[in-house]
Write a protein that holds these residues in place. Structure first.
Motif, PDB file in Angstrom:
ATOM      1  N   LYS A 126       0.840  -1.194   0.000  1.00  0.00           N
ATOM      2  CA  LYS A 126       0.000   0.000   0.000  1.00  0.00           C
ATOM      3  C   LYS A 126       0.879   1.249   0.000  1.00  0.00           C
ATOM      4  O   LYS A 126       1.881   1.313   0.710  1.00  0.00           O
ATOM      5  N   ARG A 127       0.492   2.245  -0.764  1.00  0.00           N
ATOM      6  CA  ARG A 127       1.265   3.484  -0.900  1.00  0.00           C
ATOM      7  C   ARG A 127       1.463   4.150   0.457  1.00  0.00           C
ATOM      8  O   ARG A 127       0.510   4.366   1.212  1.00  0.00           O
ATOM      9  N   ARG A 128       2.717   4.491   0.755  1.00  0.00           N
ATOM     10  CA  ARG A 128       3.066   5.170   1.998  1.00  0.00           C
ATOM     11  C   ARG A 128       2.990   6.682   1.795  1.00  0.00           C
ATOM     12  O   ARG A 128       3.384   7.200   0.738  1.00  0.00           O
ATOM     13  N   HIS A 129       2.508   7.401   2.803  1.00  0.00           N
ATOM     14  CA  HIS A 129       2.463   8.858   2.704  1.00  0.00           C
ATOM     15  C   HIS A 129       3.880   9.431   2.716  1.00  0.00           C
ATOM     16  O   HIS A 129       4.831   8.779   3.149  1.00  0.00           O
ATOM     17  N   THR A 130       4.016  10.662   2.271  1.00  0.00           N
ATOM     18  CA  THR A 130       5.326  11.287   2.154  1.00  0.00           C
ATOM     19  C   THR A 130       5.558  12.278   3.293  1.00  0.00           C
ATOM     20  O   THR A 130       4.642  12.657   4.020  1.00  0.00           O
ATOM     21  N   THR A 131       6.810  12.695   3.422  1.00  0.00           N
ATOM     22  CA  THR A 131       7.158  13.667   4.444  1.00  0.00           C
ATOM     23  C   THR A 131       6.653  15.048   4.044  1.00  0.00           C
ATOM     24  O   THR A 131       6.443  15.345   2.861  1.00  0.00           O
ATOM     25  N   ALA A 132       6.456  15.907   5.050  1.00  0.00           N
ATOM     26  CA  ALA A 132       6.111  17.304   4.793  1.00  0.00           C
ATOM     27  C   ALA A 132       7.346  18.177   4.705  1.00  0.00           C
ATOM     28  O   ALA A 132       7.257  19.344   4.311  1.00  0.00           O
ATOM     29  N   ASN A 133       8.508  17.616   5.061  1.00  0.00           N
ATOM     30  CA  ASN A 133       9.748  18.384   5.150  1.00  0.00           C
ATOM     31  C   ASN A 133      10.498  18.327   3.824  1.00  0.00           C
ATOM     32  O   ASN A 133      11.213  17.377   3.540  1.00  0.00           O
ATOM     33  N   ILE A 134      10.355  19.336   3.007  1.00  0.00           N
ATOM     34  CA  ILE A 134      10.980  19.352   1.693  1.00  0.00           C
ATOM     35  C   ILE A 134      12.483  19.578   1.825  1.00  0.00           C
ATOM     36  O   ILE A 134      12.937  20.326   2.697  1.00  0.00           O
ATOM     37  N   TYR A 135      13.255  18.897   0.978  1.00  0.00           N
ATOM     38  CA  TYR A 135      14.684  19.184   0.891  1.00  0.00           C
ATOM     39  C   TYR A 135      14.828  20.373  -0.038  1.00  0.00           C
ATOM     40  O   TYR A 135      14.725  20.249  -1.258  1.00  0.00           O
ATOM     41  N   ALA A 136      15.077  21.551   0.559  1.00  0.00           N
ATOM     42  CA  ALA A 136      15.003  22.792  -0.211  1.00  0.00           C
ATOM     43  C   ALA A 136      16.346  23.326  -0.654  1.00  0.00           C
ATOM     44  O   ALA A 136      16.390  24.278  -1.443  1.00  0.00           O
ATOM     45  N   ASP A 137      17.458  22.764  -0.185  1.00  0.00           N
ATOM     46  CA  ASP A 137      18.766  23.317  -0.491  1.00  0.00           C
ATOM     47  C   ASP A 137      19.314  22.753  -1.800  1.00  0.00           C
ATOM     48  O   ASP A 137      18.933  21.663  -2.228  1.00  0.00           O
ATOM     49  N   PRO A 138      20.238  23.476  -2.439  1.00  0.00           N
ATOM     50  CA  PRO A 138      20.783  23.003  -3.716  1.00  0.00           C
ATOM     51  C   PRO A 138      21.418  21.623  -3.597  1.00  0.00           C
ATOM     52  O   PRO A 138      22.076  21.302  -2.609  1.00  0.00           O
ATOM     53  N   GLY A 139      21.221  20.832  -4.630  1.00  0.00           N
ATOM     54  CA  GLY A 139      21.774  19.488  -4.659  1.00  0.00           C
ATOM     55  C   GLY A 139      20.875  18.553  -5.425  1.00  0.00           C
ATOM     56  O   GLY A 139      19.773  18.926  -5.843  1.00  0.00           O
ATOM     57  N   PRO A 140      21.305  17.310  -5.632  1.00  0.00           N
ATOM     58  CA  PRO A 140      20.504  16.360  -6.422  1.00  0.00           C
ATOM     59  C   PRO A 140      19.193  15.968  -5.751  1.00  0.00           C
ATOM     60  O   PRO A 140      18.281  15.522  -6.422  1.00  0.00           O
ATOM     61  N   GLN A 141      19.092  16.137  -4.420  1.00  0.00           N
ATOM     62  CA  GLN A 141      17.850  15.816  -3.715  1.00  0.00           C
ATOM     63  C   GLN A 141      16.893  17.002  -3.658  1.00  0.00           C
ATOM     64  O   GLN A 141      15.796  16.873  -3.105  1.00  0.00           O
ATOM     65  N   GLN A 142      17.276  18.142  -4.196  1.00  0.00           N
ATOM     66  CA  GLN A 142      16.461  19.335  -4.025  1.00  0.00           C
ATOM     67  C   GLN A 142      15.055  19.143  -4.567  1.00  0.00           C
ATOM     68  O   GLN A 142      14.850  18.656  -5.668  1.00  0.00           O
ATOM     69  N   GLY A 143      14.082  19.539  -3.753  1.00  0.00           N
ATOM     70  CA  GLY A 143      12.680  19.399  -4.128  1.00  0.00           C
ATOM     71  C   GLY A 143      12.038  18.114  -3.681  1.00  0.00           C
ATOM     72  O   GLY A 143      10.832  17.924  -3.851  1.00  0.00           O
ATOM     73  N   SER A 144      12.802  17.207  -3.085  1.00  0.00           N
ATOM     74  CA  SER A 144      12.235  15.908  -2.724  1.00  0.00           C
ATOM     75  C   SER A 144      11.425  15.995  -1.435  1.00  0.00           C
ATOM     76  O   SER A 144      11.820  16.633  -0.466  1.00  0.00           O
ATOM     77  N   THR A 145      10.271  15.376  -1.469  1.00  0.00           N
ATOM     78  CA  THR A 145       9.441  15.161  -0.279  1.00  0.00           C
ATOM     79  C   THR A 145       9.003  13.698  -0.299  1.00  0.00           C
ATOM     80  O   THR A 145       7.809  13.388  -0.252  1.00  0.00           O
ATOM     81  N   ALA A 146       9.973  12.823  -0.405  1.00  0.00           N
ATOM     82  CA  ALA A 146       9.685  11.390  -0.489  1.00  0.00           C
ATOM     83  C   ALA A 146       9.280  10.851   0.872  1.00  0.00           C
ATOM     84  O   ALA A 146       9.349  11.543   1.892  1.00  0.00           O
ATOM     85  N   SER A 147       8.871   9.610   0.907  1.00  0.00           N
ATOM     86  CA  SER A 147       8.542   8.966   2.179  1.00  0.00           C
ATOM     87  C   SER A 147       9.805   8.811   3.017  1.00  0.00           C
ATOM     88  O   SER A 147      10.844   8.385   2.515  1.00  0.00           O
ATOM     89  N   ASP A 148       9.700   9.156   4.288  1.00  0.00           N
ATOM     90  CA  ASP A 148      10.812   8.987   5.218  1.00  0.00           C
ATOM     91  C   ASP A 148      10.720   7.577   5.789  1.00  0.00           C
ATOM     92  O   ASP A 148       9.964   7.313   6.728  1.00  0.00           O
ATOM     93  N   ILE A 149      11.500   6.648   5.215  1.00  0.00           N
ATOM     94  CA  ILE A 149      11.359   5.244   5.577  1.00  0.00           C
ATOM     95  C   ILE A 149      11.819   4.957   7.001  1.00  0.00           C
ATOM     96  O   ILE A 149      11.464   3.921   7.580  1.00  0.00           O
ATOM     97  N   ASP A 150      12.599   5.868   7.594  1.00  0.00           N
ATOM     98  CA  ASP A 150      13.087   5.614   8.942  1.00  0.00           C
ATOM     99  C   ASP A 150      12.053   5.931  10.014  1.00  0.00           C
ATOM    100  O   ASP A 150      12.311   5.718  11.208  1.00  0.00           O
ATOM    101  N   MET A 151      10.889   6.454   9.629  1.00  0.00           N
ATOM    102  CA  MET A 151       9.816   6.635  10.601  1.00  0.00           C
ATOM    103  C   MET A 151       9.022   5.346  10.798  1.00  0.00           C
ATOM    104  O   MET A 151       8.105   5.294  11.626  1.00  0.00           O
ATOM    105  N   ILE A 152       9.377   4.307  10.063  1.00  0.00           N
ATOM    106  CA  ILE A 152       8.822   2.960  10.279  1.00  0.00           C
ATOM    107  C   ILE A 152       9.802   2.208  11.167  1.00  0.00           C
ATOM    108  O   ILE A 152      10.997   2.157  10.865  1.00  0.00           O
ATOM    109  N   PRO A 153       9.372   1.623  12.278  1.00  0.00           N
ATOM    110  CA  PRO A 153      10.323   0.905  13.140  1.00  0.00           C
ATOM    111  C   PRO A 153      11.054  -0.188  12.376  1.00  0.00           C
ATOM    112  O   PRO A 153      10.423  -1.004  11.690  1.00  0.00           O
ATOM    113  N   MET A 154      12.375  -0.213  12.478  1.00  0.00           N
ATOM    114  CA  MET A 154      13.128  -1.257  11.796  1.00  0.00           C
ATOM    115  C   MET A 154      12.813  -2.623  12.411  1.00  0.00           C
ATOM    116  O   MET A 154      12.885  -3.648  11.722  1.00  0.00           O
ATOM    117  N   SER A 155      12.456  -2.642  13.681  1.00  0.00           N
ATOM    118  CA  SER A 155      12.113  -3.904  14.329  1.00  0.00           C
ATOM    119  C   SER A 155      10.829  -4.505  13.771  1.00  0.00           C
ATOM    120  O   SER A 155      10.567  -5.704  13.945  1.00  0.00           O
TER     121      SER A 155
END
Length: 806
Positions: A126-155
């Motif tokens: 099922k599609r996971r929701h995305t983060t609200a925290n945009i990567y706004a600084d210059p770089g290859p990730q700029q503009g990304s608001t992808a899902s933050d996979i580390d907010m899912i417990p690794m356990s």
């Protein structure tokens, strides 16, 4: 550690437990286990659920490249986060070297050298929701608001399936580079505990992680599994001397400090012999801090009240207080041969951005006082997804093979909010380092997405599989899109198979890309990112964002020349049009006017700055690119009889992106990208990444050794040294971050059947990125380049891990 190829997926604890538990013979229960559970067996017999709509599909029959990473493999890395663990296991997956500001405090991943937004994250399909925290600084990730996979417990994670193929026709927007499907544990008994303690080779960056999970049965017809993580990491400090002071007080080049707590509950219950109810929920909280550039005591000469607080200057800290949760509920079962699944998922991420050790100098000047702590801005992202899926195998007279037909429909609501900063953070020129969001740049935004798809798979002849998929989606803000996919696999013999895919895909602009704006202030520079539909951007040639569109082609071979040796090789090409990055860079008086039009005020004294040090841009459809690459995985098992076994593995990703077209500003005719931004798109990701090694297991001992070669990245660096090129936006220094080799080692000993201890290290010889030339370091401190995705800045990492399994 092992490169996770489908042919070598190991049997996990969850799989073993499932095989021991009595399972009712009801069709719904069988369907439930097959569609959501971990692979039924290890190796090529593993059951996979990603990239196929067939139930019970085995890994050995996968029609597209698929990696499986088990929970055990994640643990062997010694990493406390899923993102960092996957980065050490999969060559096609990369993570940022470091990061700036608030963007450094969100954990995202990239596949095949594309922006994190081009990888779709699923949880149990099922599609996971995305983060609200945009990567706004210059770089290859700029503009990304992808899902933050580390907010899912690794356990909570049983295994991860990584589909390295365009799959927008199957899953919708964002599945351009591939799909990462995180499968949660579903065992009805047992208890597992893990503790990881680590530190870097420089003696900082202390990490502590505690991971707990366990399951229980719900009568004889259901299960519940509960998991929880606690993870803390300290700052690391990698800055060189500040060229203003000759001291190491400037900590801008550092790993953020963060503390994260997360929990997950996963449950299922057979309501009848044909219908199962299922539900899950995750919650994560993160508190994090990221250093900004050091401010000199002299910057406060005109503000004696504040200077008395910080006689030695100060270093602002951006802070993040994040709350992230997702709740899922559904029903699924069988009806007259049809497998059906009805689900609803609601996810939300809220980020409160603040500042510590800062000041509002204009407020101090006008009132004689200023706070040192600010609430700067807040972001909220929510997503409500409703899906109905059905599938069935048909047998038609005259056709010798079964035909699997699947289809479905979905409705998704997306909402994004930008909150204003506190009065103190917006007064005058705003809080130093990061000005508060003013009311003119805040707001609530939303859209609706309706989609339908169909998927048909069958054999055209013995050994020749065909899979067809088509999808239609409608976005209320960017219109309609149609995608399709055709996949073939031909098993020439039981040891040789060929496969190929051609598809088209898309990534709809996120609401954050459409509406985000902020002003970052450095000691002698300011950079604004303004919304594409704002007055300041429209006055300089901006236009409404369009979806990114792609055409993917892939071809590969699967070979098992001898028993226990599995080899896969896949070549791919991804053509992307209308890529979204900040474009239309403006500077000097033009940027000052655009920022002023949007309600931003520059700090006192900025009139004396180098005009090129004041800049602004906005998200645009800037260019078209072509990404070409090769993935190879090799796995081999050596049996040593009474001396145990060695699992050998090797994997390589070669990846190159080229610019094929660049958009121009309709007002000026100038290209929207300069050479530095082109490098972010084309050469900021490693040209190659190689992982190889082996794992020896004998009685109570397990020893793993792996080498990783991080390929070269190339960037265009800004000149900061005084002179005619200082802060130039047209002339840059070409910088090569040369290839690096790192060694990872872990040694485990099973003390008792339930207790295991491990000592290990990643990058044990403490390799670092290539140093940036002195004249291209802003204020001298950032000796390594952060806007890339190669080797990290921390050096070696050494850890001690203890596991308890009941």
């Amino acid at each position: 550690m092992s490169c996770a190829n489908i042919a070598q997926a190991q049997t996990t604890q969850a799989q073993q437990a499932t095989s021991k538990k009595p399972v009712p013979k009801a069709p719904a229960r069988r369907a439930a286990l097959q569609s959501n559970a971990a692979p039924a067996e290890g190796g090529s017999e593993a059951i996979v659920v990603t990239g196929t709509r067939e139930i019970g599909k085995k890994a050995r029959d996968a029609i597209a490249p698929l990696d499986i990473v088990t929970h055990k493999q994640l643990a062997t890395t010694g990493q406390g986060t899923l993102r960092d663990a996957l980065g050490l296991l999969l060559p096609s997956l990369t993570t940022p070297t470091a990061g700036f500001d608030a963007g450094a405090m969100t954990d995202t991943i990239s596949l095949r050298g594309l922006n994190p937004n081009e990888t779709l994250i699923l949880v149990d399909g099922k599609r996971r929701h995305t983060t609200a925290n945009i990567y706004a600084d210059p770089g290859p990730q700029q503009g990304s608001t992808a899902s933050d996979i580390d907010m899912i417990p690794m356990s909570a994670i049983d295994h991860v399936e990584v589909l390295k193929d365009g799959a927008a026709a199957q899953y919708g927007s964002d599945a351009v580079a591939g799909v990462v499907n995180i499968i949660l544990k579903k065992t009805a008994h047992g208890f597992h505990a893990q503790d990881i303690t680590g530190i870097t080779s420089q003696g900082d960056g202390f990490q502590q992680g505690v991971y707990l999970d366990g399951g229980a049965s719900l009568g004889s017809r259901g299960f519940v599994h509960v998991s929880g993580d606690f993870v803390h990491q300290d700052h690391t400090y990698r800055s060189a001397a500040d060229n203003r002071t000759g001291t190491y007080l400037n900590n801008v080049l550092s790993q953020p400090e963060q503390t994260r707590e997360s929990v997950a509950i996963n449950a299922g219950y057979d309501l009848t012999d044909d219908i199962q109810a299922y539900a899950s929920a995750t919650y994560g909280h993160r508190s994090s801090q990221s250093y900004q550039n050091y401010r000199l005591p002299s910057s406060l000469n005109d503000y004696p009240g504040y200077q008395a607080l910080y006689p030695w200057g100060y270093s602002p800290l951006e802070t993040l207080n994040e709350n992230d949760y997702e709740v899922k509920a559904g029903l699924k079962g069988d009806f007259r041969g049809w497998h059906w699944d009805l689900s609803t998922v609601y996810g939300r991420d809220y980020d409160s951005i603040g500042l510590l050790n800062s000041a509002n100098l204009q407020l101090n000047k006008d009132t004689g006082a200023t706070p040192t702590k600010f609430d700067v801005m807040g972001f909220n992202n929510q997503q409500w997804t409703n899906d109905f899926d059905i599938s069935r195998k048909f047998h038609i007279n005259g056709w010798p093979h079964s035909i699997n037909v699947a289809g479905g429909a979905s409705y998704r609501y997306e909402g994004y909010s930008v909150g204003t900063g506190s009065y103190n953070s917006t007064y005058g020129s705003g809080s130093d380092a990061l000005a508060g969001t003013n009311s003119g740049n805040a707001g609530n935004y939303n859209r609706d997405v309706v989609a339908g798809y169909i998927d048909i798979s069958t054999y055209l002849m013995k050994g020749l599989q065909l899979d067809l998929a088509g999808r239609e989606e409608h976005y209320t803000d960017v219109g309609d899109t149609q995608t399709g996919k055709v996949s073939l696999r031909y098993d020439i013999t039981r040891r040789i198979a060929l496969r190929g895919t051609i598809s088209n895909g898309f990534h709809a602009p996120t609401l954050a890309q459409e509406h985000y704006s902020a002003l970052n202030i450095s000691p002698t520079a300011a950079r604004g990112l303004i919304a594409a539909n704002s007055p300041g951007a429209l006055a300089n040639g901006a236009s409404a964002l369009k979806p990114e569109r792609s055409t993917n082609a892939e071809g590969g071979i699967i070979v098992e020349p001898v028993d226990n040796l599995h080899v896969t090789a896949d070549v791919y090409q991804i053509n992307m049009r209308d890529r979204i990055m900040p474009g239309g860079n403006i500077s000097g008086g033009t940027a000052r006017n655009a920022l002023g039009t949007n309600g931003f005020t520059l700090p006192p004294g900025s009139e004396s700055w180098n005009p090129s040090a004041i800049s602004a841009n906005w998200f645009s459809n800037v260019a078209s690119t072509r990404t070409q690459g090769l993935d190879i995985t090799i796995n081999y098992l050596t049996r040593l009889g009474q001396y145990g076994r060695i699992d050998w593995d090797a994997a390589i990703n070669l990846n190159r992106t080229r610019l094929s077209h660049q958009t121009t500003n309709p007002q000026t005719g100038a290209p929207l990208l300069n050479a530095q931004a082109v490098a972010y798109l084309t050469t900021a990701y490693p040209r190659s990444k190689i992982i190889f090694g082996g794992r020896w297991t004998h009685k109570q001992w397990t020893i793993g050794v792996h080498e990783i070669r991080w390929g070269q990245t190339t960037n265009q660096l800004t000149y900061y040294a005084p002179g005619p090129l200082q802060f130039s936006t047209t002339h840059f220094l070409e910088y090569h971050n040369s290839p690096k080799w790192t060694t990872n080692v872990d040694v485990s000993y099973r003390i008792t059947p339930r207790w295991t201890a491990t000592i290990g290290g990643n990058n044990i010889f403490a390799r670092f990125p290539t140093a940036v030339p002195d004249g291209n370091r802003y204020l001298g401190a950032p000796q390594y380049y952060m806007s890339t995705s190669q080797l990290g800045i921390n050096g070696g990492y050494y850890y001690f891990r203890v596991n308890y399994d009941l």
